[in-house]
Design a protein around this motif. Structure first.
Motif, PDB file in Angstrom:
ATOM      1  N   ASP A 182       1.942  -2.011   4.014  1.00 48.71           N
ATOM      2  CA  ASP A 182       1.858  -0.254   3.824  1.00 48.71           C
ATOM      3  C   ASP A 182       3.272  -0.030   4.255  1.00 48.71           C
ATOM      4  O   ASP A 182       3.461  -0.218   5.264  1.00 48.71           O
ATOM      5  CB  ASP A 182       0.932   0.482   5.444  1.00 48.71           C
ATOM      6  CG  ASP A 182       0.907   1.759   5.287  1.00 48.71           C
ATOM      7  OD1 ASP A 182       1.208   1.867   4.265  1.00 48.71           O
ATOM      8  OD2 ASP A 182       1.413   1.765   6.458  1.00 48.71           O
TER       9      ASP A 182
ATOM     10  N   TYR B 100       0.136   4.201   6.991  1.00 49.37           N
ATOM     11  CA  TYR B 100      -1.495   5.046   6.392  1.00 49.37           C
ATOM     12  C   TYR B 100      -1.692   3.545   7.760  1.00 49.37           C
ATOM     13  O   TYR B 100      -2.183   2.610   7.153  1.00 49.37           O
ATOM     14  CB  TYR B 100      -2.005   4.809   5.529  1.00 49.37           C
ATOM     15  CG  TYR B 100      -1.404   5.352   4.696  1.00 49.37           C
ATOM     16  CD1 TYR B 100      -1.612   6.566   4.823  1.00 49.37           C
ATOM     17  CD2 TYR B 100      -1.200   5.699   3.690  1.00 49.37           C
ATOM     18  CE1 TYR B 100      -2.203   8.096   4.307  1.00 49.37           C
ATOM     19  CE2 TYR B 100      -0.859   6.624   2.577  1.00 49.37           C
ATOM     20  CZ  TYR B 100      -1.233   7.545   3.487  1.00 49.37           C
ATOM     21  OH  TYR B 100      -1.129   9.697   2.173  1.00 49.37           O
TER      22      TYR B 100
ATOM     23  N   PHE C 275       0.683  -0.530  -0.329  1.00 47.28           N
ATOM     24  CA  PHE C 275      -0.347   0.030  -0.232  1.00 47.28           C
ATOM     25  C   PHE C 275       0.805   1.231  -0.118  1.00 47.28           C
ATOM     26  O   PHE C 275       1.477   1.792   0.817  1.00 47.28           O
ATOM     27  CB  PHE C 275      -0.659   0.348   1.068  1.00 47.28           C
ATOM     28  CG  PHE C 275      -2.182   0.984   1.193  1.00 47.28           C
ATOM     29  CD1 PHE C 275      -2.868   0.816   0.460  1.00 47.28           C
ATOM     30  CD2 PHE C 275      -2.074   1.886   2.161  1.00 47.28           C
ATOM     31  CE1 PHE C 275      -4.532   1.653   0.171  1.00 47.28           C
ATOM     32  CE2 PHE C 275      -2.768   3.123   1.891  1.00 47.28           C
ATOM     33  CZ  PHE C 275      -4.176   2.799   1.073  1.00 47.28           C
ATOM     34  N   HIS C 276       0.947   2.030  -1.287  1.00 43.76           N
ATOM     35  CA  HIS C 276       2.257   3.487  -1.146  1.00 43.76           C
ATOM     36  C   HIS C 276       1.438   4.040  -2.418  1.00 43.76           C
ATOM     37  O   HIS C 276       1.759   4.232  -3.632  1.00 43.76           O
ATOM     38  CB  HIS C 276       3.245   2.842  -1.691  1.00 43.76           C
ATOM     39  CG  HIS C 276       4.408   3.734  -1.220  1.00 43.76           C
ATOM     40  ND1 HIS C 276       5.665   3.313  -0.655  1.00 43.76           N
ATOM     41  CD2 HIS C 276       4.461   4.719  -1.559  1.00 43.76           C
ATOM     42  CE1 HIS C 276       6.252   4.930  -0.467  1.00 43.76           C
ATOM     43  NE2 HIS C 276       5.496   5.388  -1.283  1.00 43.76           N
TER      44      HIS C 276
ATOM     45  N   ALA D 171      -7.921   2.328   1.604  1.00 51.54           N
ATOM     46  CA  ALA D 171      -7.677   0.867   1.412  1.00 51.54           C
ATOM     47  C   ALA D 171      -8.996   0.751   1.105  1.00 51.54           C
ATOM     48  O   ALA D 171      -9.097  -0.315   0.492  1.00 51.54           O
ATOM     49  CB  ALA D 171      -7.392   1.036   2.910  1.00 51.54           C
TER      50      ALA D 171
ATOM     51  N   SER E 181      -7.408   7.662   4.200  1.00 58.53           N
ATOM     52  CA  SER E 181      -6.641   6.350   4.141  1.00 58.53           C
ATOM     53  C   SER E 181      -7.235   4.772   4.310  1.00 58.53           C
ATOM     54  O   SER E 181      -7.303   4.048   3.508  1.00 58.53           O
ATOM     55  CB  SER E 181      -5.301   5.647   5.233  1.00 58.53           C
ATOM     56  OG  SER E 181      -6.074   5.524   6.738  1.00 58.53           O
TER      57      SER E 181
END
Length: 487
Positions: A158, A162, A51-52, A144, A140
């Motif tokens: 992550d 976040y 997750f970036h 997500a 966030s």
């Protein structure tokens, strides 16, 4: 992705394998799912979701992301690495090309791909002019949800900070292991203390002394409530890595009590971010011959953001010049940094005004948006590298100073103090300071060194702790814990 892998193998049958480029060799660790040579783990072919949302930004956080993916590919060649990003203006080939050019990290293209998010605006500070911390955290969660609507991975990691996104993952998918690489805590006890002008940190940071009055009480209450929520989501994460001892301390303080109550077995560990130490060592010589080419230049490489505290360094340099010592006669201060927007431009303008007011215009240079070759030139000729940020979470720029052989003068706080500018063989690799007077004295000491080459060599030894190879080994050890939960 499997079809891409088959096509790649067919096209490169007679060429070296993706693991043979010499970047790093990852061996199996003791934490294995199979427990007998790690065959089962080596062949693990699950999906790791990274997750970036700002993966194409090109900063230190992105170097961590790409180095992490490269280490994951080396350890589990059949695994699929998915990056959730909001960078709609670039495709996969463009992103991977920039990774090669910017970081010299070569990824195996068939086993990495990108899923594009449409809700990234919700994590922008500009979207939340009030209650920004809570707003971005809520954003966030929205982001997500967007990611999970595209694909639910086998492991969710992550790499931006976040924590609330990881909390949503654990709430929705209890059996999906989660991992966090924390560059800095979203909120910390130092932030809370900085609101109080009478506290030890009350005069530091961008919110210094703002806890007075009714508005200050409201801000303090809001931050305290947010810290509780932050601690709760942090306690649900399976594997937590931090970029420095300073960050680790704050995360342990916030997340530790609830993690112990929930019986999380994995400790919060420090995994230093990867720095291009080897590249700098190759590019910049540190020897008696190169010492003759050094100039009395104090170099500050940093974006022109308020927390970097350029004003403090300029004032310290002015005090240093007023000493009138031999070391100050030919000294120059060089400020190298990028300008992102109009706010940064105005900040540079105010700094130029300050330089004029202090009558040191001819001794201070501003070098904006310098290229990497230009930065290398300054690193070759500079004598001292300075960092003025209070509680810098790690300080990649300071490691680069050390790798280039500069004598570092850094703020006596955060990562530069605890992790980077430390002793080697019982001798210093640089100096710590807090006030402008202390920085001025440190400049005097650094530029008056009787044997500066010895300190430069110690600094280089110190920098070797932060190589890409060291990062890859530690990252893999933590990833194995997550894989073991799935195999």
């Amino acid at each position: 992705m499997e079809e891409d892998e088959k096509a790649w193998l067919a096209a490169n049958r007679d060429k070296k394998t993706p693991d043979d480029d010499g970047w790093v060799n990852i061996s199996a660790h003791s934490v294995g799912a199979s427990g007998n040579g790690e065959k089962g783990e080596k062949e693990w072919c699950g999906v790791v979701g990274f997750f970036h949302p700002f993966c194409n930004a090109g900063g230190g956080g992105e170097r961590v992301l790409w180095a992490a993916i490269r280490a994951t590919q080396d350890r589990w060649p059949s695994a699929k690495c998915i990056v959730y990003t909001g960078d709609h203006d670039v495709n996969k080939d463009m992103i991977l090309a920039r990774v090669r050019e910017r970081f010299n990290i070569h990824l195996h293209a068939p086993t990495v791909t990108f899923l594009y998010l449409t809700t990234r605006r919700w994590v922008l500070a500009s979207t939340w002019p009030y209650f920004t911390l809570a707003g971005q955290s809520l954003g966030s969660v929205i982001l997500a949800w967007d990611a999970f609507s595209l694909l639910v991975p086998d492991i969710f990691v992550d790499t931006m900070g976040y924590a609330f996104a990881l909390g949503l993952s654990k709430f929705l998918f209890k059996h999906v292991p989660t991992g966090a690489y924390v560059h800095y805590p979203t909120i910390s006890t130092d932030m809370l203390q900085s609101l109080d002008p009478s506290s030890s940190v009350g005069g530091q940071g961008v919110n210094a002394g703002k806890g007075a009055g009714a508005k200050g009480v409201l801000k303090r209450t809001y931050w305290q409530l947010f810290a509780r929520l932050y601690s709760r989501v942090g306690s649900s994460i399976d594997v937590v890595m931090t970029n420095s001892t300073w960050t680790q301390g704050h995360i342990q303080q916030l997340w530790g009590p609830l993690r112990r109550k929930s019986k999380k077995q994995n400790p919060i560990v420090v995994v230093y971010p990867p720095v291009a130490v080897s590249e700098l060592e190759e590019e910049i010589e540190v020897s008696e011959e190169s010492e003759k080419k050094r100039e009395a230049v104090i170099l500050y490489i940093a974006q022109f953001r308020p927390e970097k505290n350029h004003q403090l360094i300029i004032q310290a340099f002015s005090e240093f010049l007023k000493r009138g010592s031999d070391a100050a006669k030919s000294a120059q201060l060089v400020l190298v940094g990028s300008v992102r927007d109009d706010h940064d431009s105005k900040r540079v303008y105010k700094l130029r005004l300050l330089v004029n007011e202090l009558h040191i215009k001819d001794r201070v240079k501003f070098h904006l948006d310098a290229s990497w070759p230009q930065i290398l030139d300054w690193l070759r000729k500079a004598f001292v590298g300075v960092n003025g940020m209070w509680n810098e979470h790690f300080g990649i720029g300071v490691v680069e100073y050390q790798a280039a052989g500069l004598i570092s003068v850094v703020h006596d706080s955060g990562g530069p103090k605890l992790d980077i500018v430390t002793e080697v063989d019982g001798k210093p690799t640089g100096y710590h300071a807090t006030t402008s007077s202390e920085f001025a004295l440190a400049f005097e000491k650094a530029l008056s060194q009787a044997d500066p080459l010895a300190m430069r060599r110690r600094a280089r030894i110190s920098a070797k702790r932060f190589t890409e190879q060291q990062f890859a080994k530690k990252w893999t050890a933590q990833m194995e814990k997550l894989v073991a939960m799935k195999v």
